[in-house]
Design a protein around this motif. Structure first.
Motif, short mmCIF file in Angstrom:
data_model
loop_
_atom_site.label_atom_id
_atom_site.label_comp_id
_atom_site.label_asym_id
_atom_site.label_seq_id
_atom_site.Cartn_x
_atom_site.Cartn_y
_atom_site.Cartn_z
N LEU A 15 0.82 -1.20 0.00
CA LEU A 15 0.00 0.00 0.00
C LEU A 15 0.86 1.26 0.00
O LEU A 15 0.59 2.21 -0.72
CB LEU A 15 -0.93 -0.02 1.21
N ASN A 19 0.71 3.99 -3.05
CA ASN A 19 0.33 5.36 -2.75
C ASN A 19 1.40 6.36 -3.11
O ASN A 19 1.11 7.45 -3.58
CB ASN A 19 -0.08 5.50 -1.28
N TRP A 31 -1.73 6.91 2.64
CA TRP A 31 -1.26 5.63 3.14
C TRP A 31 -1.78 5.40 4.56
O TRP A 31 -2.27 4.33 4.89
CB TRP A 31 0.27 5.60 3.11
N ALA A 34 -5.49 4.59 4.54
CA ALA A 34 -5.75 3.23 4.05
C ALA A 34 -5.36 2.18 5.08
O ALA A 34 -6.05 1.18 5.25
CB ALA A 34 -5.01 3.00 2.73
N PHE A 38 -7.94 -0.52 6.48
CA PHE A 38 -7.65 -1.95 6.31
C PHE A 38 -7.58 -2.64 7.66
O PHE A 38 -8.17 -3.71 7.87
CB PHE A 38 -6.35 -2.11 5.52
N GLY A 58 -9.88 -6.78 1.79
CA GLY A 58 -9.01 -5.62 2.02
C GLY A 58 -7.97 -5.46 0.95
O GLY A 58 -7.66 -4.34 0.52
N GLN A 61 -9.76 -3.86 -1.91
CA GLN A 61 -10.18 -2.48 -1.64
C GLN A 61 -9.02 -1.50 -1.53
O GLN A 61 -9.11 -0.38 -1.99
CB GLN A 61 -10.98 -2.43 -0.34
N TYR A 62 -7.94 -1.93 -0.87
CA TYR A 62 -6.90 -0.99 -0.49
C TYR A 62 -5.57 -1.19 -1.22
O TYR A 62 -4.64 -0.40 -1.02
CB TYR A 62 -6.67 -1.03 1.02
#
Length: 153
Positions: A15, A19, A31, A34, A38, A58, A61-62
């Motif tokens: 992530l 990002n 970040w 998120a 998460f 998750g 989604q992230y």
């Protein structure tokens, strides 16, 4: 719940990278947001059985994944056995049994660690950028695989 820490650690690392690439100077705040979302999502789980679908959700989604599948690695049989999936046919994933020898990078890493009684914690996640180079063609075509991330726990 402590058994999901490796998943979370790697997810947060991915992530952060994504990002930084997409949000530039504001990456740090995106970040952090998120990570909080998460983490909250996974902490809703009351058991590992609930955590697995929440982790996969998750990831979708992230993180920059479109689909996820969770496999259990059986060292005795040296194969990955499909357990759960998100945006894949669930029943098809559960029928899969993939021998590690069919995936050269995984086979090489596992053979190096074969003397270890505890494989968890010995591995960094493995990213295979071109699934077609490593995964048997039948799986690449059947599931339209482009890349693969393998996380050992």
């Amino acid at each position: 719940m402590s058994s999901i820490i490796p998943f979370l650690t790697y997810a947060m690392h991915l992530l952060e990278i994504v990002n930084e690439e997409h949000f530039g100077p504001n990456a740090n705040q995106h970040w952090k947001d998120a990570v909080i979302l998460f983490n909250d999502w996974i902490m809703r789980s009351k058991s590992l059985k609930e955590a697995i679908p929440n982790i996969l959700y998750g990831y979708i989604q992230y993180l920059p994944f479109e689909r996820c599948a969770f496999f259990y690695y059986s060292p005795d049989h040296q194969m990955g056995v499909g357990v759960y999936s998100y945006h894949f046919n669930y029943e098809e994933i559960q029928k899969l049994k993939v021998y590690v020898q069919q995936i050269p990078t995984l086979s090489k890493i596992l053979s190096k660690e074969a003397g270890s009684s505890d494989l968890s914690g010995h591995f960094q996640p493995i990213y295979i950028a071109e699934a077609a180079d490593e995964i048997p063609a039948q799986y690449v075509e059947r599931f339209q695989l482009k890349s693969l991330v393998v996380i050992f726990h």
